[in-house]
Scaffold this active site. Structure first.
Site, PDB file in Angstrom:
ATOM      1  N   LYS A  58       0.834  -1.204   0.000  1.00 29.33           N
ATOM      2  CA  LYS A  58       0.000   0.000   0.000  1.00 29.33           C
ATOM      3  C   LYS A  58       0.870   1.256   0.000  1.00 29.33           C
ATOM      4  O   LYS A  58       0.603   2.214  -0.732  1.00 29.33           O
ATOM      5  CB  LYS A  58      -0.895  -0.013   1.245  1.00 29.33           C
ATOM      6  CG  LYS A  58      -1.659   1.281   1.449  1.00 29.33           C
ATOM      7  CD  LYS A  58      -2.423   1.308   2.765  1.00 29.33           C
ATOM      8  CE  LYS A  58      -1.601   1.869   3.889  1.00 29.33           C
ATOM      9  NZ  LYS A  58      -2.369   2.680   4.840  1.00 29.33           N
ATOM     10  N   ASN A  59       1.928   1.246   0.828  1.00 32.09           N
ATOM     11  CA  ASN A  59       2.755   2.450   0.984  1.00 32.09           C
ATOM     12  C   ASN A  59       3.642   2.720  -0.233  1.00 32.09           C
ATOM     13  O   ASN A  59       4.321   3.736  -0.301  1.00 32.09           O
ATOM     14  CB  ASN A  59       3.609   2.361   2.254  1.00 32.09           C
ATOM     15  CG  ASN A  59       2.747   2.509   3.507  1.00 32.09           C
ATOM     16  OD1 ASN A  59       1.608   2.977   3.436  1.00 32.09           O
ATOM     17  ND2 ASN A  59       3.273   2.100   4.647  1.00 32.09           N
ATOM     18  N   CYS A 108      -4.853   7.796  10.105  1.00 33.87           N
ATOM     19  CA  CYS A 108      -4.749   7.198  11.446  1.00 33.87           C
ATOM     20  C   CYS A 108      -4.440   8.256  12.501  1.00 33.87           C
ATOM     21  O   CYS A 108      -3.770   9.239  12.219  1.00 33.87           O
ATOM     22  CB  CYS A 108      -3.597   6.182  11.496  1.00 33.87           C
ATOM     23  SG  CYS A 108      -3.969   4.597  10.795  1.00 33.87           S
ATOM     24  N   ARG A 137       1.882  14.443  12.672  1.00 33.40           N
ATOM     25  CA  ARG A 137       2.615  14.176  11.429  1.00 33.40           C
ATOM     26  C   ARG A 137       2.489  15.422  10.566  1.00 33.40           C
ATOM     27  O   ARG A 137       1.648  15.483   9.697  1.00 33.40           O
ATOM     28  CB  ARG A 137       2.002  12.990  10.696  1.00 33.40           C
ATOM     29  CG  ARG A 137       2.072  11.666  11.442  1.00 33.40           C
ATOM     30  CD  ARG A 137       1.071  10.745  10.799  1.00 33.40           C
ATOM     31  NE  ARG A 137       1.418   9.352  10.935  1.00 33.40           N
ATOM     32  CZ  ARG A 137       0.837   8.381  10.240  1.00 33.40           C
ATOM     33  NH1 ARG A 137      -0.105   8.660   9.367  1.00 33.40           N
ATOM     34  NH2 ARG A 137       1.172   7.131  10.409  1.00 33.40           N
ATOM     35  N   PRO A 138       3.289  16.444  10.823  1.00 32.62           N
ATOM     36  CA  PRO A 138       3.078  17.723  10.140  1.00 32.62           C
ATOM     37  C   PRO A 138       3.460  17.677   8.665  1.00 32.62           C
ATOM     38  O   PRO A 138       4.332  16.918   8.259  1.00 32.62           O
ATOM     39  CB  PRO A 138       3.984  18.687  10.900  1.00 32.62           C
ATOM     40  CG  PRO A 138       5.016  17.835  11.539  1.00 32.62           C
ATOM     41  CD  PRO A 138       4.429  16.471  11.744  1.00 32.62           C
ATOM     42  N   ASP A 158       4.435  20.459   7.119  1.00 33.59           N
ATOM     43  CA  ASP A 158       5.184  21.691   6.826  1.00 33.59           C
ATOM     44  C   ASP A 158       6.470  21.428   6.037  1.00 33.59           C
ATOM     45  O   ASP A 158       6.921  22.284   5.280  1.00 33.59           O
ATOM     46  CB  ASP A 158       5.468  22.495   8.109  1.00 33.59           C
ATOM     47  CG  ASP A 158       6.207  21.682   9.157  1.00 33.59           C
ATOM     48  OD1 ASP A 158       6.203  20.438   9.029  1.00 33.59           O
ATOM     49  OD2 ASP A 158       6.765  22.252  10.102  1.00 33.59           O
ATOM     50  N   LEU A 159       7.052  20.227   6.176  1.00 35.09           N
ATOM     51  CA  LEU A 159       8.276  19.931   5.420  1.00 35.09           C
ATOM     52  C   LEU A 159       7.987  19.833   3.921  1.00 35.09           C
ATOM     53  O   LEU A 159       8.810  20.218   3.095  1.00 35.09           O
ATOM     54  CB  LEU A 159       8.921  18.631   5.920  1.00 35.09           C
ATOM     55  CG  LEU A 159       9.474  18.676   7.356  1.00 35.09           C
ATOM     56  CD1 LEU A 159       9.934  17.304   7.797  1.00 35.09           C
ATOM     57  CD2 LEU A 159      10.622  19.666   7.474  1.00 35.09           C
ATOM     58  N   ASP A 205       6.013   0.185  11.942  1.00 36.99           N
ATOM     59  CA  ASP A 205       4.789  -0.507  11.529  1.00 36.99           C
ATOM     60  C   ASP A 205       4.758  -1.978  11.938  1.00 36.99           C
ATOM     61  O   ASP A 205       3.744  -2.647  11.753  1.00 36.99           O
ATOM     62  CB  ASP A 205       4.594  -0.399  10.004  1.00 36.99           C
ATOM     63  CG  ASP A 205       4.004   0.944   9.597  1.00 36.99           C
ATOM     64  OD1 ASP A 205       3.583   1.707  10.490  1.00 36.99           O
ATOM     65  OD2 ASP A 205       3.953   1.232   8.388  1.00 36.99           O
ATOM     66  N   VAL A 221       9.641   6.485  16.718  1.00 36.96           N
ATOM     67  CA  VAL A 221       9.202   7.148  15.483  1.00 36.96           C
ATOM     68  C   VAL A 221       7.950   7.994  15.692  1.00 36.96           C
ATOM     69  O   VAL A 221       7.901   9.160  15.329  1.00 36.96           O
ATOM     70  CB  VAL A 221       8.993   6.119  14.347  1.00 36.96           C
ATOM     71  CG1 VAL A 221       8.521   6.811  13.076  1.00 36.96           C
ATOM     72  CG2 VAL A 221      10.292   5.352  14.073  1.00 36.96           C
TER      73      VAL A 221
END
Length: 420
Positions: A22-23, A117, A122-123, A125-126, A307, A329
């Site tokens: 999926k990822n 989720c 989990r910003p 901005d990067l 994960d 993480v």
């Protein structure tokens, strides 16, 4: 809401096929927006998030053709709306991945701030800062990221403050059509990032260094069509192997790769598993023995993947000895612990560490899934527990595991879906 009913204390035994990752599939589907010819993507998993991404592309006017094998042909040139609306983005964080490709190919993009989720902060901005460094004008207002660029994006030297997979992917895709050279430092090294880069190269991109922490991209005038198969899902692979270890079983997983799972296989070996591998399969055999507790620390690839953390917590609950599991993480990623305790697990939380003392057996109980990987750990716990376990809110599982109950049944598990 659907639930899973699991009858436990039976070793898993048999062979199953692993689905596409999926990822990897999500960024690759987003990358099709960069091409000015049809792109065909194969080995896509049948998952809600994939359906959402396909629906998102369709909603933007992109023409798609899907065959019975879940191969998708995408014609990005038919795009009519350069907006990713809130009602789709809110269900899936990965929708942010259309931002870079849309901006690079069509000069503008409007993407709702993401959902997904509920794991820590989990910003995005990067992503925004990287695109601004490449010459984009970006405004965040009314819950939307609104990005524009005059002409083409410009190559830039970008240093990522923290390692971010989606951030690396978004900027990597945008850079393929930028003017000049882009260097991304402190880039994510995950196999899924490498897979995306390989797909972009098949479309005509000029990329070097993917898989290392410095990626160099020389922008090209256009990207063409290609056919590409998504790599196997390493987390699904690991989940079934851990389930086999926890239940003292023997399982062979096919259509997968050991080279993307080394940190996990090392820990399973430590737990006492006998592991053999072939060109596209991995077999784990506990020879009837109880697993030994393992200690581990999650970190970005190639270290132990966050994960897979919850699944190892579940295995440790019935292992011999005590194991400490450190999560570095994501914050807020031990939500499965209180549910496992309801089944009789002995787990002590100290900050970002779970200390798990193995018990002889767990007891089936009604439990609730809180996020994708936590739900996988509850399924594993249900498989080793005495009596029945009822897992509620399994829509979380369906976001990341294709037909989990059918695959578990193939391995002899007593598991069935109860429609809500």
């Amino acid at each position: 809401m659907d639930k899973l009913l699991i009858g436990g204390s039976k070793p898993l035994n048999g062979e199953i096929r692993i689905s596409g990752a999926k990822n990897s599939a999500l960024p690759i589907l987003a990358a099709t927006l960069l091409a000015d010819e049809p792109v065909t993507i194969g080995n896509l998993p049948h998952l809600n998030d994939i359906t959402t991404m396909i629906e998102l592309l369709g909603r933007m006017g992109v023409e798609l053709m899907i065959d019975e094998k879940m191969c998708v042909e995408v014609h990005a040139n038919t795009i009519k709306h350069l907006t990713a609306p809130y009602e789709l983005v809110k269900t899936m964080r990965a929708s942010i991945l259309v931002l870079g490709p849309m901006l690079a190919h069509f000069g503008e993009a409007e993407v709702s701030l993401p959902g997904g989720c509920a794991i820590g902060s989990r910003p995005v901005d990067l992503h925004i800062r990287g695109l601004e460094a490449m010459g984009a004008d970006i405004l965040v207002e009314g819950g939307y990221i609104k990005a524009k660029v005059n002409g083409r994006l410009k190559g830039a030297h970008i240093y990522m403050d923290t390692v971010t997979v989606t951030g690396t992917e978004n900027l990597l895709m945008a850079a393929t059509l930028a003017d000049g050279k882009t260097v991304i430092e402190n880039a994510a090294r995950e196999p899924e990032v490498i897979d995306l880069a390989e797909c972009l190269i098949a479309m005509g991109a000029d990329i070097r260094g993917h898989g290392s922490s410095t990626i160099e991209i020389n922008g090209v005038p256009r990207l063409h069509g290609c056919r590409y198969n998504v790599l196997p899902d390493r987390v699904e692979t690991g989940t079934y192997l851990v389930a086999a270890a926890a239940t003292r079983g023997r399982v062979r997983v096919k259509d997968t790769r050991e080279d993307i799972l080394e940190a996990v296989l090392l820990k399973l070996d430590e737990a006492g598993a006998h592991i053999s591998t072939g060109p596209d399969w991995i077999e784990l055999d506990m020879k009837g023995a109880r697993p030994k507790a393992v200690s581990l620390r999650t970190a970005p690839y190639p270290a132990f993947p966050t994960d897979m953390q919850a699944q190892f917590v579940a295995m440790n609950t019935v292992a011999e000895g005590t194991g400490a599991i450190v999560e570095t993480v994501f914050e807020n990623r031990f939500m499965h612990v209180q549910e496992l305790r309801r089944m009789g697990a002995k787990i002590k939380l100290e900050g970002n560490t779970a200390i798990v003392e193995g018990v002889e057996s767990l007891t089936g109980a009604p439990v609730m899934a809180t996020d994708l990987r936590a739900s996988a750990s509850l399924v594993i716990a249900g498989l080793v527990a005495e009596g029945d376990t009822l897992v509620d809110r399994i829509y979380h599982i369906d976001r990341g595991y294709e037909c989990i109950e059918e695959k578990m049944q193939l391995l002899g598990a007593k598991i069935r879906r109860l429609p809500g």
